[in-house]
Design an enzyme around this catalytic site. Sequence first.
Site, PDB file in Angstrom:
ATOM      1  N   GLY A   1      45.683  40.809  38.001  1.00  0.00           N
ATOM      2  CA  GLY A   1      45.385  39.702  38.888  1.00  0.00           C
ATOM      3  C   GLY A   1      44.804  40.215  40.181  1.00  0.00           C
TER       4      GLY A   1
ATOM      5  CD  GLN B   1      45.094  42.143  45.783  1.00  0.00           C
ATOM      6  OE1 GLN B   1      45.049  41.278  44.905  1.00  0.00           O
ATOM      7  NE2 GLN B   1      45.526  43.368  45.544  1.00  0.00           N
TER       8      GLN B   1
ATOM      9  CB  CYS C   1      49.932  45.819  44.168  1.00  0.00           C
ATOM     10  SG  CYS C   1      48.867  44.796  45.200  1.00  0.00           S
ATOM     11  CG  LEU C   2      44.326  46.095  41.363  1.00  0.00           C
ATOM     12  CD1 LEU C   2      43.161  45.159  41.075  1.00  0.00           C
ATOM     13  CD2 LEU C   2      44.196  47.376  40.548  1.00  0.00           C
TER      14      LEU C   2
ATOM     15  CG  HIS D   1      52.014  40.728  42.426  1.00  0.00           C
ATOM     16  ND1 HIS D   1      52.628  41.954  42.549  1.00  0.00           N
ATOM     17  CD2 HIS D   1      50.764  40.899  42.932  1.00  0.00           C
ATOM     18  CE1 HIS D   1      51.787  42.814  43.112  1.00  0.00           C
ATOM     19  NE2 HIS D   1      50.644  42.203  43.345  1.00  0.00           N
ATOM     20  CD  GLU D   2      47.667  38.909  41.697  1.00  0.00           C
ATOM     21  OE1 GLU D   2      47.017  38.990  42.767  1.00  0.00           O
ATOM     22  OE2 GLU D   2      48.012  39.915  41.057  1.00  0.00           O
TER      23      GLU D   2
ATOM     24  CG  HIS E   1      48.302  39.679  47.205  1.00  0.00           C
ATOM     25  ND1 HIS E   1      48.370  40.838  47.942  1.00  0.00           N
ATOM     26  CD2 HIS E   1      48.453  40.060  45.914  1.00  0.00           C
ATOM     27  CE1 HIS E   1      48.564  41.872  47.122  1.00  0.00           C
ATOM     28  NE2 HIS E   1      48.615  41.433  45.898  1.00  0.00           N
TER      29      HIS E   1
HETATM   30 NI    NI Z   1      48.814  42.719  44.251  1.00  0.00          NI
END
Ligand code: NI
Length: 169
Positions: A47, A52, A100-101, A142-143, A146
């Site tokens: 995701g 981000q 997480c990216l 999680h997404e 953000h």
């Molecule tokens: Ni993330």
Amino acid sequence: MTVRTILRMGNPLLLQCAKEITEFNTPELNKLIRDMQDTMQAEDGAGLAAPQIGVSLRLVIFGVDHNPRYPDAETVPETILINPTITPVDETMDEAWEGCLSLPGLRGMVPRYCQIKYSGFDAQGKKIEIEASGFHARVVQHECDHLDGILYPQRMKDLKQFSYTDEPG
Ligand code: NI
């Protein structure tokens, strides 16, 4: 194909509360969604949230179909979710490893609600209402975190379970 730079933990943009999207199906929004899809695919993510890539808008994308980063994960439908709201079905939570990216090479044990209802809008502004559990519910939580400037370490109970992915255990 446009792969955008993913901001990493420490960048103040990741800590901002993102703004609601008010206009759907505009060329700008559709380009942003395409860029996010290209970026998520290039990075093998489950995701990605607009903040981000430095865009402070309430937009997340997610989807998992046999992701090598999550070999045991259930599949999650490819979704574009705008202005999301999450409601836990009950208080039950469980813990699992997340990555997480924006924190490359790291993972942590994170508690999340097991079962949620989430709603929002798709890219055309059509209402979405879904009930999800397990990994699907985890990815959405999680997404959407953000969008409120929350990264998963802020959800962790025990920083002993914060580690590099290439270290066993
Ligand atoms: Ni993330």
